[in-house]
Each structure stands twice: as C-alpha cells, then as structure tokens.
Motif scaffolding. Sequence first.
Motif, PDB file in Angstrom:
ATOM      1  N   GLU A   1      -0.857  -2.380   1.976  1.00 52.78           N
ATOM      2  CA  GLU A   1      -1.513  -3.679   1.890  1.00 52.78           C
ATOM      3  C   GLU A   1      -0.726  -4.786   2.574  1.00 52.78           C
ATOM      4  OE1 GLU A   1      -2.449  -4.638  -2.100  1.00 52.78           O
ATOM      5  OE2 GLU A   1      -3.739  -2.890  -2.425  1.00 52.78           O
ATOM      6  N   ARG A   2       0.596  -4.769   2.400  1.00 54.62           N
ATOM      7  CA  ARG A   2       1.395  -5.916   2.853  1.00 54.62           C
ATOM      8  C   ARG A   2       2.206  -5.658   4.117  1.00 54.62           C
ATOM      9  NH1 ARG A   2       4.525  -7.238  -2.645  1.00 54.62           N
ATOM     10  NH2 ARG A   2       4.700  -4.951  -2.583  1.00 54.62           N
ATOM     11  N   SER A   3       2.359  -4.387   4.522  1.00 54.72           N
ATOM     12  CA  SER A   3       3.194  -4.068   5.689  1.00 54.72           C
ATOM     13  C   SER A   3       2.330  -3.956   6.940  1.00 54.72           C
ATOM     14  CB  SER A   3       3.939  -2.762   5.462  1.00 54.72           C
ATOM     15  OG  SER A   3       4.803  -2.872   4.356  1.00 54.72           O
ATOM     16  N   ALA A   4       2.929  -4.296   8.071  1.00 58.45           N
ATOM     17  CA  ALA A   4       2.215  -4.223   9.343  1.00 58.45           C
ATOM     18  C   ALA A   4       1.813  -2.786   9.645  1.00 58.45           C
ATOM     19  CB  ALA A   4       3.102  -4.768  10.461  1.00 58.45           C
ATOM     20  N   GLN A   5       0.778  -2.630  10.463  1.00 59.06           N
ATOM     21  CA  GLN A   5       0.270  -1.306  10.812  1.00 59.06           C
ATOM     22  C   GLN A   5       1.366  -0.492  11.502  1.00 59.06           C
ATOM     23  OE1 GLN A   5      -3.233  -1.429  13.207  1.00 59.06           O
ATOM     24  NE2 GLN A   5      -3.737   0.726  12.918  1.00 59.06           N
ATOM     25  N   GLY A   6       1.531   0.741  11.098  1.00 67.61           N
ATOM     26  CA  GLY A   6       2.531   1.633  11.685  1.00 67.61           C
ATOM     27  C   GLY A   6       3.889   1.565  11.027  1.00 67.61           C
ATOM     28  N   LEU A   7       4.143   0.487  10.276  1.00 64.99           N
ATOM     29  CA  LEU A   7       5.461   0.320   9.667  1.00 64.99           C
ATOM     30  C   LEU A   7       5.692   1.354   8.573  1.00 64.99           C
ATOM     31  CD1 LEU A   7       7.661  -1.695  10.366  1.00 64.99           C
ATOM     32  CD2 LEU A   7       6.919  -3.103   8.453  1.00 64.99           C
TER      33      LEU A   7
ATOM     34  N   PHE B   1       1.034   5.764  -0.511  1.00 67.15           N
ATOM     35  CA  PHE B   1       0.582   4.406  -0.186  1.00 67.15           C
ATOM     36  C   PHE B   1       1.751   3.409  -0.152  1.00 67.15           C
ATOM     37  CE2 PHE B   1       0.432   4.973  -4.744  1.00 67.15           C
ATOM     38  CZ  PHE B   1       1.005   3.817  -5.245  1.00 67.15           C
ATOM     39  N   VAL B   2       2.903   3.838  -0.636  1.00 65.34           N
ATOM     40  CA  VAL B   2       4.083   2.975  -0.635  1.00 65.34           C
ATOM     41  C   VAL B   2       5.326   3.829  -0.387  1.00 65.34           C
ATOM     42  CG1 VAL B   2       4.390   3.107  -3.145  1.00 65.34           C
ATOM     43  CG2 VAL B   2       5.389   1.196  -1.899  1.00 65.34           C
ATOM     44  N   VAL B   3       6.275   3.284   0.391  1.00 63.71           N
ATOM     45  CA  VAL B   3       7.553   3.955   0.688  1.00 63.71           C
ATOM     46  C   VAL B   3       8.687   2.992   0.319  1.00 63.71           C
ATOM     47  CG1 VAL B   3       9.055   4.902   2.500  1.00 63.71           C
ATOM     48  CG2 VAL B   3       6.599   5.382   2.544  1.00 63.71           C
ATOM     49  N   TRP B   4       9.659   3.502  -0.406  1.00 64.33           N
ATOM     50  CA  TRP B   4      10.866   2.734  -0.694  1.00 64.33           C
ATOM     51  C   TRP B   4      12.059   3.364   0.037  1.00 64.33           C
ATOM     52  CZ3 TRP B   4       7.611   3.945  -4.895  1.00 64.33           C
ATOM     53  CH2 TRP B   4       6.992   2.851  -5.509  1.00 64.33           C
ATOM     54  N   ILE B   5      12.890   2.547   0.592  1.00 69.26           N
ATOM     55  CA  ILE B   5      14.140   3.004   1.215  1.00 69.26           C
ATOM     56  C   ILE B   5      15.295   2.261   0.550  1.00 69.26           C
ATOM     57  CG2 ILE B   5      15.565   2.967   3.300  1.00 69.26           C
ATOM     58  CD1 ILE B   5      13.082   3.409   4.959  1.00 69.26           C
ATOM     59  N   ASP B   6      16.283   3.008   0.103  1.00 70.17           N
ATOM     60  CA  ASP B   6      17.535   2.392  -0.354  1.00 70.17           C
ATOM     61  C   ASP B   6      18.445   2.245   0.853  1.00 70.17           C
ATOM     62  OD1 ASP B   6      16.639   2.321  -2.922  1.00 70.17           O
ATOM     63  OD2 ASP B   6      17.793   4.038  -3.628  1.00 70.17           O
ATOM     64  N   LEU B   7      18.760   1.007   1.209  1.00 65.79           N
ATOM     65  CA  LEU B   7      19.609   0.720   2.366  1.00 65.79           C
ATOM     66  C   LEU B   7      21.015   0.390   1.871  1.00 65.79           C
ATOM     67  CD1 LEU B   7      19.311   0.502   5.491  1.00 65.79           C
ATOM     68  CD2 LEU B   7      19.190  -1.983   5.163  1.00 65.79           C
ATOM     69  N   ARG B   8      22.009   1.048   2.429  1.00 65.73           N
ATOM     70  CA  ARG B   8      23.387   0.944   1.922  1.00 65.73           C
ATOM     71  C   ARG B   8      24.317   0.426   3.012  1.00 65.73           C
ATOM     72  NH1 ARG B   8      24.623   6.072   2.052  1.00 65.73           N
ATOM     73  NH2 ARG B   8      25.919   5.784   3.908  1.00 65.73           N
ATOM     74  N   ASP B   9      25.207  -0.443   2.626  1.00 62.61           N
ATOM     75  CA  ASP B   9      26.363  -0.764   3.461  1.00 62.61           C
ATOM     76  C   ASP B   9      27.595  -0.789   2.574  1.00 62.61           C
ATOM     77  OD1 ASP B   9      26.302  -3.202   2.125  1.00 62.61           O
ATOM     78  OD2 ASP B   9      25.720  -4.393   3.871  1.00 62.61           O
ATOM     79  N   ARG B  10      28.700  -1.284   3.092  1.00 56.46           N
ATOM     80  CA  ARG B  10      29.945  -1.277   2.322  1.00 56.46           C
ATOM     81  C   ARG B  10      29.827  -2.066   1.017  1.00 56.46           C
ATOM     82  NH1 ARG B  10      34.986  -4.869   4.425  1.00 56.46           N
ATOM     83  NH2 ARG B  10      35.477  -5.653   2.358  1.00 56.46           N
ATOM     84  N   TYR B  11      28.920  -3.030   0.983  1.00 61.90           N
ATOM     85  CA  TYR B  11      28.882  -3.980  -0.122  1.00 61.90           C
ATOM     86  C   TYR B  11      27.936  -3.581  -1.236  1.00 61.90           C
ATOM     87  CZ  TYR B  11      31.149  -6.561   3.594  1.00 61.90           C
ATOM     88  OH  TYR B  11      32.003  -6.921   4.593  1.00 61.90           O
TER      89      TYR B  11
ATOM     90  N   GLY C   1      12.723  -9.107   6.566  1.00 57.95           N
ATOM     91  CA  GLY C   1      11.649  -9.215   5.598  1.00 57.95           C
ATOM     92  C   GLY C   1      11.900 -10.303   4.585  1.00 57.95           C
ATOM     93  N   GLU C   2      11.019 -10.328   3.583  1.00 56.23           N
ATOM     94  CA  GLU C   2      11.077 -11.351   2.553  1.00 56.23           C
ATOM     95  C   GLU C   2      11.618 -10.756   1.254  1.00 56.23           C
ATOM     96  OE1 GLU C   2       8.053 -14.164  -0.096  1.00 56.23           O
ATOM     97  OE2 GLU C   2       7.291 -13.053   1.647  1.00 56.23           O
ATOM     98  N   VAL C   3      12.527 -11.489   0.614  1.00 56.92           N
ATOM     99  CA  VAL C   3      13.044 -11.079  -0.690  1.00 56.92           C
ATOM    100  C   VAL C   3      11.970 -11.377  -1.728  1.00 56.92           C
ATOM    101  CG1 VAL C   3      14.860 -11.368  -2.409  1.00 56.92           C
ATOM    102  CG2 VAL C   3      15.396 -11.608   0.026  1.00 56.92           C
ATOM    103  N   ILE C   4      11.566 -10.325  -2.464  1.00 54.53           N
ATOM    104  CA  ILE C   4      10.549 -10.495  -3.504  1.00 54.53           C
ATOM    105  C   ILE C   4      11.082  -9.954  -4.827  1.00 54.53           C
ATOM    106  CG2 ILE C   4       8.652 -10.358  -1.833  1.00 54.53           C
ATOM    107  CD1 ILE C   4       8.166  -7.486  -2.755  1.00 54.53           C
TER     108      ILE C   4
END
Length: 585
Positions: free
Chosen positions: A53-59, A33-43, A76-79
């Motif tokens: 519940e909160r994400s658009a359909q298909g996302l 029901f929930v997916v987390w992704i760790d997004l990485r860049d140089r910083y 997205g929004e920082v929460i």
Amino acid sequence: MYRSHTCGELNESHIGQQVRLAGWVQKVRDKGFVVWIDLRDRYGITQLVFDQERSAQGLLEQARNAGREFVLQVEGEVIERASKNPKMPTGAIEVLVREFRVLNPAQTPPFTIEDDTDGGEELRMKYRYLDIRRNPVKEKLIFRSRVAMEVRNYLSGQGFIEVETPYLIKSTPEGARDFVVPSRLHEGQFYALPQSPQTFKQLLMVGGMDKYFQIVKCFRDEDLRADRQPEFTQIDCEMAFVEQEDILSTFEGLTRHLIQAIHGVDTGNFPRMTYDDAIRRYGSDKPDIRFGMEFGELNAVAQHRDFNVFNQAELVVAIAVPGAAAYTRKEIDALVEWVKRPQVGAMGMVYVKCLEDGSYKSSVDKFYTQEDLQQWAEATGAQPGDLICVLSGDAGPTRTRLSMLRMEMAHRLGLRNPKEFAPLWVVDFPLLEFDEESGRYHAMHHPFTAPKPGQLHLLDTDPAAVRANAYDLVLNGNEIGGGSIRIHDKETQAVMFKHLGFTAEQARAQFGFLMDAFQFGAPPHGGIAFGLDRLVAILGGQESIRDYIAFPKNNSGRDVMIDAPSPIDGEQLEELHLEIRPGQA
C-alpha cells in the motif's frame, strides 16, 4: 552522504522525519504483502518496512531479493512501530522505505552473524572480518579501545609523554626467542622484533624524558596458550628519579582509575605480599586472593606416624575446601584422578572430611588419630563441613600442584567472580634463578633489574639470596604488569652481566650502547609494563585474550585468515641472501 543517522540512534522523537540509513542486512521477513528487513551497523539495528500500500512499485520485490549481509542504503520516513520491541533501543519505531539501493550484494556467510553463532572457532578465525560484525566480538574491540583511551588520558594527565620506539632492533640472548628479520642491504645480518622496548625506554630516561609511556606491539617466539599470542600489546612505562614506592603509587593509581572508570568499583589501597610469602601461602607468585584456601604446612603434625609417603616427603601441605566434606566417595575419587593427570602430575591425594559433629574421617585413618587430624584442621583453618586436601613431595612441584588444585576448586565452587576485583602487589622477587639445564643463573626478570639496596655483594657468596628491586601487579590471579627499579651505572651493570655468564666482550657486543649511555649521567630510574590484552580481558570479565584482539593467531601461531606464515619466492630469498635447504620448501 550515505547516511543521516546510524542504525542505533532512531527513537520516537524522530517519528515523521526523513532519514537515510546504510548498513548490512541482518534478516529478511517476508509475509507476502509486507517485507521487513533488519538493517544493522556498528551502532545497532533498525527495522525497515516495505508494503504494497505505501511502498513504491517494485520496491517490495527489491526488498524480497535482498539477502543476508547485503550492503544497503535506504531513505524513508520514521514511523511508529505497531508491535514495539522494548528490548531494542530502536524498538519503538521503524522506517517506511521510499528509496532502496543495494551498495553491494553478498554471498551467504559461512556462519550466522548472530550473538549465538553456529560457526566453530577455526571457521570464525578464517572469516574474522565477518566474526567482527557479531556483537560479542565487536563489543570487546570497542571495550579494548575504551580501556586504551582511559590509559592514555590518565597517564597524559600525570605528565607522561608518549614516545614511539623502533621495531627493528638487535637480537639479544636473554628472555624468550626473538622473531628475526633478515637484512637485504647487510648480507648475513639480522634485525630482531622487540620483545619489549626495555633498553630504549632506559635510554629515554638518560635523554631526560623523565616520564615515558607507549602502547606498543611486542613479539615473542614462544609456545602459545589461550592468554598468549606471538604478538601482543604492552602499556610500557618508565620514570626517572624514582624509587620503588613512586612506581607502585603511580601505577596503583592507574589501575584503580581503570577499575573505577569502567566498573564503578573502588578497590581501595592494594595489599602487598613478598614473593616468598606468596609461594608459601598460595604456591604461586600470582595468587588469586578473591577467596581463601591458604596453604597449611603439615610437616610438623604429619611426619611423626608410620605413613612413609609423608615421612619421606620434603613438604606435606594442604588446603581446606569450604563445604566440600559433602562430596561423595565417587566425587573425591574423581578429584584424586584430577590431581594425577599429567598436566598436574601428583602421585595421589590424601583427604580429610571435617564432619559437622566435630569429628574427622580421612583416607589415612589407620595412621592418624582424631587429635592428629584436628591439628591438620587447625593448620589449614578448616571448619566443620570442609574437605582438607593434602599433597606431598618435593617442595617446589608440590606447591605448584596444590596451587592448581586450589584454583580448580575455586572454579568448581564459583569463587572466582569476574565482577570482583582483587589486585595485589607481589614484591621482593629473587634477582636470579638457577637453570638446571644450562647449569647457571638467569635473571628472573631481565638483566637490567637492580638488586635490593645493600645486597649486591651477595652475588659473590649467595646469589640465590639476592632479592630484586622488582614488583608484579596481580589482578584476580593473573599477572597484569611487572617491572623494576633499573641498574643505572656502568659498574653495577657489568657486575650483573658477569654473574649472568657474559664475558666482558659478550656484554660489550650485546649491550655496549647502554653501558656507554650510563657514562653520560644516567638518572636513577624504574618502570613497569602492563599486558594490555590480558588487562582488557580481565576487566571484561574473561581470562582468554583472543576475542579482545582484532586479528588473533590460532593455537599454532598461524593467521588462518591470510594464511601466514607462508613461503616466499626464490627471488625474495635471493635478495635476502637466504636459501631453503632441501625438504624445507
């Protein structure tokens, strides 16, 4: 724009803001029901969250299909994060994703892009561009950039001018082997890649540039080690109207500045030691002075008994290893085997245990009295609880072997603290060294090094006694820089070339341009070159330079990522007036 913020800067002050991020997928965690992704860049890394519940359909399905190292752009929004991670700078927040875009999918990488990877060294070198994404490598390259900027800022502040010198130059017979480059336009003629910009920086002094520096790539076709590459980078410097003291003062200042700026450590004034003292006390011209174990020469107190191994030796010399008298017989036997390895080359080792009650137990008790062994302890500075290790033989090789043993014991005892910095100037090197194979003298540094004032005449009578107006800077047992006051007049340079075995014609052919320049008012000058790769590695707490180079070669001198060196086609060979002999293709 692809991003409004980096993946390392968001925190609780950004809660409620709409942000745009871009980077690579570090990992995906799917709870249905929930997916987390760790997004990485140089910083850094920011956690993205997608839920029913909160994400658009298909996302949610799009996020679920993202694989490791996919390149993403999200909005997205920082929460506030429900389960905070205090170990991460961004661990108090996450981004609830509203828009999701795959900029580029990725194959599964051949090793994990983690600090502790499962990839072997050769595999990581083949995919070096992936290895650079890992924090340990990325941070070393950033650290190298920081050191280089500190160097540039300091030297610029001291009035130095950065000048670029040529990469296609003339091959010279001194030093290591040159990498040569065939000329297409001049049949049968070759350029060489520079082993250093030595002659050009001297010509800049003739040209009145006064204070020159350059962070420059150099090339040497020589055997490789962990701290050596066929191409390497120097901080190359030269100054006019200077004596040795001016050079030492200026570049001691640079080194102190680097250590202070990077580690907050003030090393104070650097000690100085002559070459002869360094060899006598440590068996090395680049001694590590973070710890003791100075050599004690035992000829006078060990060659008066019936132990022929010592009696027939040119040198009997020892070190006192602190606390090692507690070694078992098995441990000492293993140490004897260590010195007998081909890489060290000793025939064996005599040892003395300095016991806590003030008595001595040795492997040569039947030849030496307690009084004899006490004299050995006095000569080496041994204390109760120490182990005296004794080697003997021809002086030069024996000192070298004991120096290797000294460094090994320091390593085993944890005495080589990478966070401690012990710089040292080594001065008064021999000007020349005799090469048995060629039967003649060679320049210990290079043929442009000036002899110490008043010693030029000794070249005719006692060449080995002449000392060079040269100096090396040693840090933690590694030479990080070396230089000299240069010869600046044609007559002295001609004398030097003669004693190095050059005929007048050969000297003219190789270095006529420099001799000519000296006739037009060459000022007294001198300089130094630092090995940037090695300096950065030591400041970073390591001695191997490879991870501080973006795209290093392997131990065979190959770039396994781009497969170089490699053959070239026949048309190119023909243009270069070259041909491959049968069996070489």
